[in-house]
Design a protein around this motif. Structure first.
Motif, PDB file in Angstrom:
ATOM      1  N   ILE A 167      47.808  52.363  26.087  1.00  5.49           N
ATOM      2  CA  ILE A 167      49.133  52.302  25.471  1.00  5.49           C
ATOM      3  C   ILE A 167      49.105  51.347  24.281  1.00  5.49           C
ATOM      4  O   ILE A 167      49.143  50.122  24.438  1.00  5.49           O
ATOM      5  CB  ILE A 167      50.209  51.852  26.490  1.00  5.49           C
ATOM      6  N   PHE A 168      49.036  51.914  23.102  1.00  2.65           N
ATOM      7  CA  PHE A 168      49.044  51.127  21.862  1.00  2.65           C
ATOM      8  C   PHE A 168      48.180  49.861  21.987  1.00  2.65           C
ATOM      9  O   PHE A 168      48.717  48.748  21.969  1.00  2.65           O
ATOM     10  CB  PHE A 168      50.470  50.736  21.480  1.00  2.65           C
ATOM     11  N   PRO A 169      46.870  50.031  22.145  1.00  2.98           N
ATOM     12  CA  PRO A 169      46.013  48.844  22.229  1.00  2.98           C
ATOM     13  C   PRO A 169      46.259  47.935  21.023  1.00  2.98           C
ATOM     14  O   PRO A 169      46.268  48.411  19.884  1.00  2.98           O
ATOM     15  CB  PRO A 169      44.588  49.424  22.228  1.00  2.98           C
ATOM     16  N   PRO A 170      46.490  46.659  21.258  1.00  5.23           N
ATOM     17  CA  PRO A 170      46.900  45.747  20.179  1.00  5.23           C
ATOM     18  C   PRO A 170      45.870  45.631  19.062  1.00  5.23           C
ATOM     19  O   PRO A 170      44.681  45.461  19.309  1.00  5.23           O
ATOM     20  CB  PRO A 170      47.080  44.407  20.906  1.00  5.23           C
ATOM     21  N   LEU A 171      46.363  45.751  17.828  1.00  2.00           N
ATOM     22  CA  LEU A 171      45.536  45.588  16.635  1.00  2.00           C
ATOM     23  C   LEU A 171      46.333  44.712  15.666  1.00  2.00           C
ATOM     24  O   LEU A 171      47.374  45.140  15.157  1.00  2.00           O
ATOM     25  CB  LEU A 171      45.217  46.944  16.010  1.00  2.00           C
ATOM     26  N   THR A 172      45.868  43.511  15.439  1.00  2.00           N
ATOM     27  CA  THR A 172      46.667  42.521  14.706  1.00  2.00           C
ATOM     28  C   THR A 172      46.180  42.290  13.279  1.00  2.00           C
ATOM     29  O   THR A 172      46.463  41.244  12.687  1.00  2.00           O
ATOM     30  CB  THR A 172      46.671  41.180  15.457  1.00  2.00           C
ATOM     31  N   GLY A 236      36.243  47.252  20.517  1.00  2.00           N
ATOM     32  CA  GLY A 236      36.548  48.203  21.578  1.00  2.00           C
ATOM     33  C   GLY A 236      37.880  48.895  21.412  1.00  2.00           C
ATOM     34  O   GLY A 236      38.330  49.592  22.329  1.00  2.00           O
ATOM     35  N   ASN A 237      38.520  48.743  20.267  1.00  2.00           N
ATOM     36  CA  ASN A 237      39.866  49.291  20.058  1.00  2.00           C
ATOM     37  C   ASN A 237      39.767  50.613  19.302  1.00  2.00           C
ATOM     38  O   ASN A 237      39.327  50.642  18.146  1.00  2.00           O
ATOM     39  CB  ASN A 237      40.707  48.286  19.264  1.00  2.00           C
ATOM     40  N   PRO A 238      40.195  51.720  19.917  1.00  2.00           N
ATOM     41  CA  PRO A 238      40.113  53.015  19.226  1.00  2.00           C
ATOM     42  C   PRO A 238      40.971  53.070  17.973  1.00  2.00           C
ATOM     43  O   PRO A 238      40.674  53.816  17.043  1.00  2.00           O
ATOM     44  CB  PRO A 238      40.599  54.012  20.292  1.00  2.00           C
ATOM     45  N   ARG A 239      42.032  52.276  17.925  1.00  2.00           N
ATOM     46  CA  ARG A 239      42.896  52.277  16.736  1.00  2.00           C
ATOM     47  C   ARG A 239      42.197  51.680  15.522  1.00  2.00           C
ATOM     48  O   ARG A 239      42.594  51.937  14.378  1.00  2.00           O
ATOM     49  CB  ARG A 239      44.180  51.489  17.018  1.00  2.00           C
ATOM     50  N   ALA A 240      41.161  50.870  15.755  1.00  2.00           N
ATOM     51  CA  ALA A 240      40.461  50.239  14.634  1.00  2.00           C
ATOM     52  C   ALA A 240      39.773  51.277  13.755  1.00  2.00           C
ATOM     53  O   ALA A 240      39.535  51.033  12.573  1.00  2.00           O
ATOM     54  CB  ALA A 240      39.445  49.236  15.169  1.00  2.00           C
ATOM     55  N   ARG A 241      39.470  52.456  14.308  1.00  3.37           N
ATOM     56  CA  ARG A 241      38.833  53.499  13.513  1.00  3.37           C
ATOM     57  C   ARG A 241      39.796  54.083  12.488  1.00  3.37           C
ATOM     58  O   ARG A 241      39.376  54.605  11.450  1.00  3.37           O
ATOM     59  CB  ARG A 241      38.330  54.609  14.435  1.00  3.37           C
TER      60      ARG A 241
END
Length: 369
Positions: A167-172, A236-241
């Motif tokens: 659920i929306f892995p945090p990306l700051t 390890g954050n998929p959103r970082a891609r």
């Protein structure tokens, strides 16, 4: 990432709500509540002796929730390891002696020492806690209690990790970049206010800048921490891609700003001493040099504004260098002035030159890429 501009005349202000109630904090709170609820439901489905201790699963979910995925993994793994160590310590007491005031105190003391290990920073506190719980709460059923304790805590930690990942892995990254821009804006504002002070009749009406030296240093520390968190939030954050960014450039920008801050703080101290004559040292600044130096400060702030706007800072750097050369030319014309006042002006000019040297190096590096 879109371009951001923070005008010198208006720094970003905190929202009317409590500063700590941010979108990321609200999201983390919601995910934590969800993870705890799911852990409680799952805990009741765990078979064996662990079924007698379902309340530890929500605790495991709670402690595993972290602002970053890697933080959650680190806390989860270290907590489980800490629990195992604590249970081993308690087991040693049960096998070799018996729980009493002396043995319990001794085990808690040893557990506290182990908790301070650099390998257990995130979950080390659970070493003495686990030992104490097994000896006092487990009692005669220490073996089944230990199994239930570890299993249910592990269940909760796994639930927390799954929720945090899905659920929306945090990306700051956005927050860190924004704070970097705010730092530039603060420095630009500070330089602009010092320029105003040079142009006003002394003592000037506005003196907020004179007490902002520590704020500049603390802001730099805060930005560095934000960048560290942003860097960790990518792992390890998929959103970082989807949100790729070279944070090495931002770290380089921060290093430049920290160096600039050093000289800006020095300028602040010298100018304050020249105005109020009540600082740690005496300083004099000829009135004829105040306007040229004010233009230099304002031009340097313009470089920071251009950087925030995402513009090529080369023209702004050139304009600031021209303003500084004009100020130095006025300084050279003051050869008949007192050496003390010329020394102060020279110190100010030197600090400004060092700031511009940092900025000029940045333009050269950008041109070579």
């Amino acid at each position: 990432m879109g371009r951001m501009r923070f005008p010198v005349s208006r720094l970003p202000r905190p929202v009317p709500v409590k500063a700590w109630i941010t979108d990321s904090r609200l999201l983390l709170a919601a995910k934590t509540a969800l993870a705890v609820g799911i852990a409680w439901l799952v805990a009741r489905l765990v078979p064996g002796v662990a079924d007698d201790y379902p309340y530890y699963a929500p605790l495991g979910a709670l402690i595993s929730m972290s602002p970053t995925l890697m933080g959650s993994v680190r806390v989860g793994v270290q907590t489980v390891v800490s629990l195992a160590i604590g249970i081993v310590l308690a087991g040693a007491v049960i096998l070799l002696a018996e729980p009493n005031v002396v043995t319990i105190a001794l085990v808690v003391g040893i557990g506290s020492l182990i908790a301070g290990s650099r390998w257990l920073k995130a979950g080390g506190d659970y070493v003495p806690v686990a030992a104490l719980f097994v000896l006092i709460i487990g009692g005669q059923n220490a073996d089944s209690y230990s199994i239930g304790y570890v299993v249910q805590m592990s269940v909760g930690i796994v639930v927390g990790l799954v929720v945090n990942f899905t659920i929306f892995p945090p990306l700051t990254i956005g927050t860190a970049v924004s704070r970097l821009g705010e730092f530039r804006a603060l420095l630009a504002l500070h330089l602009d206010e010092m320029a105003q002070a040079l142009e006003e009749s002394w003592p000037p009406e506005h003196e907020d800048w004179a007490g902002r030296s520590d704020t500049l240093r603390d802001t730099a520390d805060g930005v560095r921490e934000s960048l560290r968190e942003a860097d960790e939030s990518r792992k390890g954050n998929p959103r970082a891609r989807l949100h790729k960014r070279d944070l090495a450039v931002d770290y380089s920008d921060l290093y430049d700003l920290e160096s600039i801050t050093f000289y800006v703080r020095d300028l602040t101290e010298v100018l304050s001493a020249a105005i109020w004559k009540k600082r740690q040292f005496e300083a004099e600044l000829p009135e004829s040099l105040r306007a040229p130096l004010a233009e230099t400060f304002r031009a340097i702030g313009g470089v920071l504004e251009a950087r925030n706007a995402g513009d090529d800072i080369t023209p702004a750097v050139q304009a600031a260098e021209a303003a500084l050369e004009t100020a130095i030319a006025h300084l050279d014309e003051q050869s008949d002035s007192a050496h003390s006042s010329l020394g102060t002006a020279a110190s100010v000019a030197f600090a400004a030159r060092r700031i511009l040297a940092i900025m000029r190096l940045r333009t050269q590096e950008a041109a070579e890429k």
